[in-house]
Design a protein around this motif. Structure first.
Motif, PDB file in Angstrom:
ATOM      1  N   ARG A 191       0.823  -1.214   0.000  1.00 14.57           N
ATOM      2  CA  ARG A 191       0.000   0.000   0.000  1.00 14.57           C
ATOM      3  C   ARG A 191       0.857   1.263   0.000  1.00 14.57           C
ATOM      4  O   ARG A 191       0.471   2.302  -0.539  1.00 14.57           O
ATOM      5  CB  ARG A 191      -0.938   0.008   1.210  1.00 14.57           C
ATOM      6  CG  ARG A 191      -2.113  -0.934   1.065  1.00 14.57           C
ATOM      7  CD  ARG A 191      -3.067  -0.817   2.235  1.00 14.57           C
ATOM      8  NE  ARG A 191      -3.837  -2.031   2.387  1.00 14.57           N
ATOM      9  CZ  ARG A 191      -4.831  -2.405   1.586  1.00 14.57           C
ATOM     10  NH1 ARG A 191      -5.156  -1.643   0.576  1.00 14.57           N
ATOM     11  NH2 ARG A 191      -5.486  -3.527   1.796  1.00 14.57           N
ATOM     12  N   LYS A 192       2.026   1.181   0.621  1.00 17.74           N
ATOM     13  CA  LYS A 192       2.922   2.336   0.632  1.00 17.74           C
ATOM     14  C   LYS A 192       3.438   2.629  -0.772  1.00 17.74           C
ATOM     15  O   LYS A 192       3.724   3.774  -1.106  1.00 17.74           O
ATOM     16  CB  LYS A 192       4.089   2.083   1.595  1.00 17.74           C
ATOM     17  CG  LYS A 192       3.652   2.020   3.052  1.00 17.74           C
ATOM     18  CD  LYS A 192       4.808   1.706   3.976  1.00 17.74           C
ATOM     19  CE  LYS A 192       4.332   1.602   5.425  1.00 17.74           C
ATOM     20  NZ  LYS A 192       5.432   1.229   6.346  1.00 17.74           N
ATOM     21  N   HIS A 230       1.599   1.793  -3.499  1.00 18.17           N
ATOM     22  CA  HIS A 230       0.435   2.033  -4.360  1.00 18.17           C
ATOM     23  C   HIS A 230      -0.689   2.674  -3.542  1.00 18.17           C
ATOM     24  O   HIS A 230      -1.714   2.057  -3.270  1.00 18.17           O
ATOM     25  CB  HIS A 230      -0.066   0.717  -4.974  1.00 18.17           C
ATOM     26  CG  HIS A 230       0.992  -0.064  -5.666  1.00 18.17           C
ATOM     27  ND1 HIS A 230       1.579   0.345  -6.846  1.00 18.17           N
ATOM     28  CD2 HIS A 230       1.583  -1.249  -5.348  1.00 18.17           C
ATOM     29  CE1 HIS A 230       2.466  -0.551  -7.223  1.00 18.17           C
ATOM     30  NE2 HIS A 230       2.496  -1.512  -6.336  1.00 18.17           N
ATOM     31  N   THR A 231      -0.515   3.898  -3.166  1.00 20.87           N
ATOM     32  CA  THR A 231      -1.486   4.597  -2.330  1.00 20.87           C
ATOM     33  C   THR A 231      -2.858   4.665  -3.005  1.00 20.87           C
ATOM     34  O   THR A 231      -2.968   5.017  -4.176  1.00 20.87           O
ATOM     35  CB  THR A 231      -1.000   6.033  -2.038  1.00 20.87           C
ATOM     36  OG1 THR A 231       0.307   5.972  -1.473  1.00 20.87           O
ATOM     37  CG2 THR A 231      -1.939   6.733  -1.074  1.00 20.87           C
ATOM     38  N   GLY A 232      -3.869   4.315  -2.243  1.00 21.80           N
ATOM     39  CA  GLY A 232      -5.238   4.437  -2.734  1.00 21.80           C
ATOM     40  C   GLY A 232      -5.721   3.319  -3.623  1.00 21.80           C
ATOM     41  O   GLY A 232      -6.849   3.356  -4.110  1.00 21.80           O
TER      42      GLY A 232
END
Length: 199
Positions: free
Chosen positions: A90-91, A93-95
């Protein structure tokens, strides 16, 4: 329950047109899985899919293309997520909505920080003749977890209702839907009608 469609591993003539037609019929989620396909051809297939549907597509390969096509979903097969947590991803690929695949109930604890996972094969696979199902009697899905679990493997019109009874959050369609592309639209319509009546 939700329906996810996973593309055939092989490309074929008229595939993009068929994908667009499935979206027009109400397909909510498409997983673009083309192992071994060159990046330029993978991107070419994406370009042929109407831009209005790109937000409903999950990429299994070439995640770096997501920004070019406004893709919001990324799938991490076992080999891609090896030694990585969804929180770490997630860090990067934010969102994004992150999904993965597992092949046993014991693996659920390893992927609970993903948004959803495919678990299978639930039934004998249509796309792989030597890929037997897990057996319904062995399936006891965990309750009260945030991870959504989609049943995969051998899913067809005659058994999709069983997934709801087993407690799955969704169904992933692959072999039954694509083995004969001339029947893909009719098969999808049959499944969606069943959903409206029983889900």
């Amino acid at each position: 329950m939700k329906i996810a469609v996973i593309t055939s591993a092989n490309c074929f003539n008229g595939e993009a047109k068929l994908i667009n037609q499935l979206f027009e019929m109400g397909m909510e989620l498409l997983h673009l899985r083309k192992p071994g396909l060159e990046k330029v051809k993978y991107a070419g297939l994406l370009q042929q899919i109407n831009a209005e549907y790109h937000s409903r597509i999950a990429l299994h390969h070439y995640h770096e293309l997501a920004g070019n096509f406004e893709i919001k979903r990324l799938h991490y097969p076992v080999m891609l997520r090896k030694d990585k947590s969804a929180n770490a991803l997630r860090k990067q690929h934010t969102g994004k909505v992150l999904s993965t695949s597992i092949h046993s109930l014991e693996e659920i604890n390893l992927v609970q920080d993903f948004d959803y996972t495919f678990l299978g094969p639930v039934f004998d696979s249509y796309s792989k003749s030597d890929y037997p199902g897990m057996g319904i009697v062995n399936l006891q899905l965990p309750q009260k977890i945030n991870l959504q679990i989609f049943g995969l493997g051998g899913i067809a019109a005659h058994n999709i209702i069983n997934l709801k009874l087993l407690g799955f959050d969704g169904a992933a369609l692959l072999g039954w839907l694509w083995n004969d592309p001339t029947k893909t639209l009719a098969n999808f319509k049959q499944i969606t009608c069943l959903f409206k009546e029983n889900m």
